[in-house]
Design a protein around this motif. Structure first.
Motif: not given
Length: 864
Positions: A820-847
């Motif tokens: 996922y990302t929270s900075d407006g960019s599209e998720p890629n293979t170097t983005s943060k892994p989803v390993d539980g609930p996401i606490s980041d704020k803003g628009q969360i994009k997940v793939a």
């Protein structure tokens, strides 16, 4: 990709624009035609060319009226002249395809919208139109008579033609569909159309499954009948020593390929892998097999036939470690599998008429079918929009009937369809299999124990053949040939008024012409000869039968003459006469007839209501009916046909049509005329009792009798290709839904399907569904990725909800890697892994991501 060819005195270069899974557009530049006629060249120099126009399409709003409660759509083209020359006040036409048609007639701004033929339309200026100067934009408002829910139903393949250069179609390369997101665009009124699917809906649907550890999953897919495990392991440090009789040389070669990448060559003392044809205890199915792995004696695969041995090897492949495993050598568990398919018919249909697909794509599909133990390839070779098989003696079938593109003159080629555009070199509009290529496909399939069932559509869906044979007639008549009408398919004096669902009124083979049956006999004889040369089995030819429009043949003098001669009272009886003749032709060649359900049906009325009943004329003929219609009012029709004595292949549109979109979101690829088909929609199909979980009132609906159950041959997944111009789109629509179909056609009914207690059935379903999706996510799909099969299966969007300030994430495939990302960019293979609930704020994009790093559809949600 860019291709060029000489055609009609000018160079044409193909323009392809493909709407991809995530809604993005892939564009390839279009080279303007090199026009050699001076007058035509002058037109293109003085006025805007297709390359100088920018076109956008916008769904403006959906409209509902008392006269049209189902709704219609207001839309517009936004045409911008970005070049240096004007679009003139007269003398041009803007062509495009629309699947469901548009409202024709005068438009605001002194324009006219016309139907050319079928789904080809054009807009042209009327007197008083002012033109579009360089740098200016023109809005062209028009209406669709029905709701446009899917972007697949938007105009496609636009191109420009000037009257002074009527043979030059200039593709408008810069064409895009604007997003459909506003409330007035998504409004469904009281039409009953399903709403869009949001990420919270996806989350709730995904919550119906649990993550399971790998050790809890069945090791073989599809689920085998019987599996007993032992306590030991067979360790392989080198390629097994493979022994097999000569009749199994193909299977022995496949066995070697399974181990070749991971093990060194056989050495002294290597474990044995023995392949043989013998007797599988307790099973008479020719496709049954046993697979035995023992630490002391190696691997034994015994099949009731070579096909059974091949399926045993596919199960052995499932037991191998995934490619890239770090362990030295291979360890296989001790086990015994005794297995056989539930249904003898486990099919996949590919339509190559609407959009052509290459021999290599067919090979890829056949490999996929073999991997999951499917055994019937229904090859839909002919359509209104394309004839795709070379037939000796009838060259027009491919020189005209296999070619689509713009032409000012009739009889040169077929018109553009499904966005194929003006260029006759377009790779999906134009193409066919040579005789040699078809034979190669047959042999490739036979080596994988897949029977190819060719389909030659008739009497409807035959425009490519009708137009090709009409062109042949005119050519031979002009040459003074006495047999010019030998293969003619249409009565020139026919004044019948009809329109097919694809908007054609000139696409039906006429049963009043003896030449129609001469043509059918010739084609069938040629197909039989190709199968014979290939050494490939041919027991039946699918002869279509679907969607003959009401009104066809009624005003044909040729048909009326036959009706009078044969004392036929209606065109329904003329239909029977037609298929009597076709059946006789097939029997002459040692074949039985297969066709769509309409071939086995008779339309009648009960208490004034239209109703389909089994046609008593053909119940004892051995016809095999493929039943697609399980929509409102016909939910039980397949069972009624089976109870009446027809052999039935179940291909219900609401369960098995792979061209249906997964959901109602406008950008989601696929069509929606039948229903939306998610992965669990296919999985939940109960072949012999599908009314049980259909949420329907069962009053007046027929269940299968014991006799009828014996008439159900099996299942077929179906892909029609109106929206499928690339192999990537094919993969996206077919996979992983084909895996659910493979499970249903091979494995016995799961416990939840036969449980009568609703609460127990629900609990059993959750357990079984969890096992299925975990098997896909942890075993089946990773193997496709890591074996580099090139299958770009759909990676579904994750489900998202916000709960107590955190984003919860899940997926239909539990355990799949997500980032996922929270900075407006599209998720890629170097983005943060989803390993539980996401606490980041803003628009969360997940793939989600496949094992080779390929991303799926992105989901997004705001976490304020």
């Amino acid at each position: 990709m860019r291709k060029q060819s000489k055609c009609g005195g000018f160079v044409l270069a193909s323009w392809l624009m493909v709407a991809m899974a995530g809604g993005s557009l892939v564009q390839v530049a279009y080279a303007a035609p090199e026009v050699k006629a001076p007058a035509a060249r002058g037109v293109l120099e003085r006025y805007a060319s297709g390359a100088q126009l920018r076109l956008r399409w916008e769904l403006v709003r959906n409209v509902f009226t008392p006269e049209s409660p189902g709704g219609g759509t207001q839309a517009r083209f936004i045409l911008s002249n970005v070049g240096q020359q004007p679009l003139p006040a007269r003398g041009w036409s803007l062509y495009f395809n629309v699947m469901d048609g548009v409202s024709t007639g005068p438009l605001e701004g002194k324009l006219v919208l016309e139907q050319v033929a079928g789904n080809l339309f054009r807009i042209r200026p009327a007197p008083g139109f002012a033109g579009v100067p360089a740098g200016q934009t023109l809005n062209i408002a028009y209406n669709h008579p029905d709701l446009v829910i899917k972007l697949a139903k938007a105009p496609a393949g636009p191109y420009l033609v000037y009257d002074d250069a009527p043979d030059v179609g200039q593709a408008i390369a810069d064409y895009q569909l604007l997003p459909v997101t506003r409330p007035e665009q998504l409004d469904k009124g009281s039409s009953g159309a399903k709403p869009v699917v949001i990420v919270q809906d996806i989350y709730r649907r995904n919550a119906n499954a649990d993550w399971l550890p790998a050790a809890a999953l069945p090791p073989v897919f599809p689920t085998p009948q019987h599996l007993e495990t032992g306590g030991g392991k067979l360790k392989l440090a080198a390629l097994p020593s493979i022994s097999a009789p000569a009749a199994l040389k193909t299977e022995a070669a496949f066995a070697r390929s399974l181990f070749a990448a991971g093990l060194p060559a056989s050495s002294a003392g290597a474990a044995a892998l023995r392949l043989s044809v013998g007797t599988v205890p307790g099973s008479t199915s020719p496709e049954a097999y046993t697979l035995t792995i023992k630490a002391g004696s190696g691997i034994d695969i015994v099949g009731n036939s070579a096909a059974g041995v091949a399926y045993g090897l596919q199960s052995l492949r499932d037991l191998l470690p995934l490619p890239g495993s770090d362990a030295a050598g291979i360890e296989l568990p001790e086990l015994t599998i005794t297995d056989a398919p539930r249904f003898e018919y486990r099919g996949f249909q590919l339509d190559v008429g609407r959009n052509f697909h290459t021999k290599q794509t067919v090979f890829k599909l056949l490999d996929l079918m073999a991997r999951y133990k499917l055994n019937k390839f229904h090859f839909h070779l002919t359509e209104d929009e394309g004839w795709r098989l070379e037939i000796a003696g009838l060259p027009e079938l491919t020189t005209i009937g296999a070619v689509r593109g713009h032409s000012a003159e009739p009889g040169v080629r077929l018109q553009p369809a499904y966005g194929s555009g003006p260029n006759p070199a377009d790779a999906s509009g134009t193409g066919y299999y040579t005789r040699a290529e078809y034979i190669e496909i047959l042999r490739y399939a036979a080596a994988r124990h897949i029977e190819v069932i060719p389909e030659i559509e008739m009497p409807g869906h035959a425009r490519a053949a009708v137009k090709a044979m009409e062109s042949r007639y005119h050519r031979m008549k002009a040459a003074g040939k006495s047999d010019a009408a030998k293969y003619l398919l249409n009565d020139f004096a026919d004044k019948s008024v009809y329109k097919s669902p694809q908007l054609y009124n000139d696409h039906v083979i006429n049963p009043g012409l003896e030449s129609s049956f001469t043509f059918i006999d010739h084609v069938i004889a040629q197909v039989v000869a190709m199968h014979k040369e290939a050494g490939a089995p041919l027991h039946t030819i699918h002869v279509g039968g679907d969607e003959l429009p009401s009104g066809a043949w009624e005003q044909s003098p040729a048909s009326r003459a036959v009706m009078q001669k044969k004392k036929l009272e209606s065109t329904a009886e003329l239909w029977d006469y037609f298929y009597d003749r076709v059946d006789a032709i097939l029997r002459k060649h040692g074949l039985y007839a297969s066709g769509w359900e309409e071939m086995a049906a008779r339309a009648t009325k009960v208490r004034g209501e239209h109703k389909l009943i089994p046609n008593p004329r053909f119940t004892q003929r051995g016809f095999s009916a493929y039943v697609w219609n399980n929509t409102e009012g016909a939910e039980d029709f397949a069972y009624r046909l089976a109870n009446a004595g027809y052999d039935i292949v179940l291909a219900p549109v609401t369960k098995m049509y792979m061209d249906m979109a997964y959901n109602a979101n406008p950008e989601e690829p696929g069509v929606n005329w039948g229903d939306y088909v998610e992965l669990d929609t296919v999985y939940d199909f109960i072949p012999l009792d599908y009314l049980k979980n259909a949420n329907l009132p069962l009053v007046g609906k027929d269940a299968l009798t014991d006799y009828g159950k014996r008439r159900i041959r099996g299942l077929e997944a179906t892909l029609f290709t109106e929206t499928v111009r690339t192999t990537e789109r094919m993969d996206y629509l077919v996979m992983p839904r084909l895996l659910a179909m493979a499970e249903r056609s091979w494995a016995p009914d799961p416990a939840w399907a036969t449980e009568t207690d609703a609460a127990k059935a629900a609990a059993l379903h959750r357990t079984a569904w969890s096992g299925f999706v975990n098997t896909l996510s942890q075993r089946v799909l990773p193997r496709l990725d890591l074996e580099r099969t090139g299958v770009d299966y759909r990676i579904a969007p994750p489900g998202l909800v916000v709960d107590n300030g955190k984003v919860l994430v899940n997926h239909v495939l539990p355990g799949i890697a997500m980032r996922y990302t929270s900075d407006g960019s599209e998720p890629n293979t170097t983005s943060k892994p989803v390993d539980g609930p996401i606490s980041d704020k803003g628009q969360i994009k997940v793939a989600a991501f496949g094992r080779n790093g390929r991303p799926g559809v992105v989901s997004r949600i705001d976490n304020p």
